[in-house]
Design an enzyme around this catalytic site. Structure first.
Site, PDB file in Angstrom:
ATOM      1  CE  LYS A  57      -3.403  -2.310   2.899  1.00  0.00           C
ATOM      2  NZ  LYS A  57      -3.858  -2.476   4.270  1.00  0.00           N
ATOM      3  N   GLY A  58       2.068   1.300   0.506  1.00  0.00           N
ATOM      4  CA  GLY A  58       2.871   2.343   0.707  1.00  0.00           C
ATOM      5  C   GLY A  58       3.225   3.375  -0.393  1.00  0.00           C
ATOM      6  CD  GLU A  99       8.179  -0.976  -2.225  1.00  0.00           C
ATOM      7  OE1 GLU A  99       7.200  -0.359  -2.346  1.00  0.00           O
ATOM      8  OE2 GLU A  99       8.306  -2.136  -2.392  1.00  0.00           O
ATOM      9  CG  ASP A 100       6.634   2.677   0.183  1.00  0.00           C
ATOM     10  OD1 ASP A 100       7.445   1.636  -0.034  1.00  0.00           O
ATOM     11  OD2 ASP A 100       5.791   2.489   1.259  1.00  0.00           O
ATOM     12  CG  ASP A 107      13.560  -1.129   4.197  1.00  0.00           C
ATOM     13  OD1 ASP A 107      13.571  -2.083   3.517  1.00  0.00           O
ATOM     14  OD2 ASP A 107      12.861  -0.581   5.138  1.00  0.00           O
ATOM     15  CE  LYS A 123      14.764   4.252   6.399  1.00  0.00           C
ATOM     16  NZ  LYS A 123      13.929   3.594   7.647  1.00  0.00           N
ATOM     17  NE  ARG A 182      -0.766   2.578   4.586  1.00  0.00           N
ATOM     18  CZ  ARG A 182       0.288   1.482   4.356  1.00  0.00           C
ATOM     19  NH1 ARG A 182       1.165   2.050   3.344  1.00  0.00           N
ATOM     20  NH2 ARG A 182       0.528   0.422   4.763  1.00  0.00           N
TER      21      ARG A 182
END
Length: 187
Positions: free
Chosen positions: A50-51, A106-107, A110, A138, A172
Site C-alpha cells: 500500500k505504501g 516503490e515507496d 531498505d 536507505k 500514511r
C-alpha cells in the site's frame, strides 16, 4: 499542510524530514526523467501497495508519455517495524507482462529483500525490461543486491512515516514525511 486535521498524528512526529513542497519537486524531477527514458517504449508502471500508492498517483501525473499502471500487494512486515523476510503475494498483477518495459514503483528501498523477490518473480513473466523507481532509499539497511534506477532521495536510518509510509497502518495520510518518535514503535 492541514495542521488542524493532523494534530493527533503530529504529536508522534519527532521531526519533519521532507515537506510537501519538497516531495512534489522530487516527484516532478523523477517523472521528467522517466518520460525521457521511456519515450517510444511500452511503459507499464507497477505500484507495490500500500505504501507506494500516494507516490504512484503523483508520479503517473508527472509522466508526460503514454503508460499503463497495475498494482501488486505483498506482505513482508506484519505490524512490526522490522522485515520478517517472508514475502506473501496478496494481490498479483492483472496485466500480462510480455512486451512491456516494466517500472516497479516503490515507496522505500531498505533491506531490498521484498523487491529482490518481486523482481525475480516478474522476470520469469517475459517483460522487455525491469527497472525500479523508489522515492526513498536507505542503502545502509540493504540485505539483498537490489539497485533502483530512479531514486528520489536517500533517507536516514530512522523510522519515517507519511506520504504513504506507515507504522501499523497509521500516518500514511500525512502530506509530508516525518521521523516517528522511537517511543511510538517501541524502540
Amino acid at each position: 499542510m492541514a495542521q488542524n486535521t493532523n494534530n493527533s498524528m503530529m504529536k508522534d512526529i519527532q521531526e519533519v524530514l521532507l515537506s510537501e513542497e519538497k516531495l512534489q519537486q522530487i516527484v516532478q524531477d523523477i517523472g521528467a526523467q522517466i518520460s525521457r527514458d521511456y519515450e517510444g517504449k511500452k511503459l507499464l508502471m507497477v505500484s507495490i501497495l500500500k505504501g507506494s500508492v500516494v507516490f504512484m498517483a503523483d508520479l503517473m501525473r508527472a509522466i508526460t508519455i503514454p503508460c499503463r499502471i497495475d498494482f501488486m500487494a505483498v506482505s513482508s512486515y506484519g505490524s512490526g517495524a522490522k522485515t520478517s523476510g517472508v514475502v506473501k503475494i496478496i494481490k498479483d498483477l492483472d496485466i500480462p507482462l510480455e512486451g512491456y518495459d516494466l517500472l516497479i514503483v516503490e515507496d522505500i528501498l531498505d533491506s531490498g529483500m521484498t523487491l529482490s523477490y518481486i523482481v525475480d518473480m516478474l522476470k520469469s513473466r517475459g517483460p522487455r525490461s525491469i527497472r525500479i523507481c523508489t522515492l526513498f532509499d536507505k542503502p545502509e539497511r540493504r540485505m539483498a543486491e537490489v539497485k533502483a534506477t530512479y531514486v528520489g532521495t536517500q533517507v536516514p536510518d530512522a523510522f519515517i512515516v507519511g506520504y504513504g509510509l506507515d507504522y501499523d497502518e497509521r500516518y500514511r495520510n500525512l502530506p509530508f514525511v516525518g521521523i516517528l518518535k522511537p517511543e511510538v514503535y517501541g524502540e
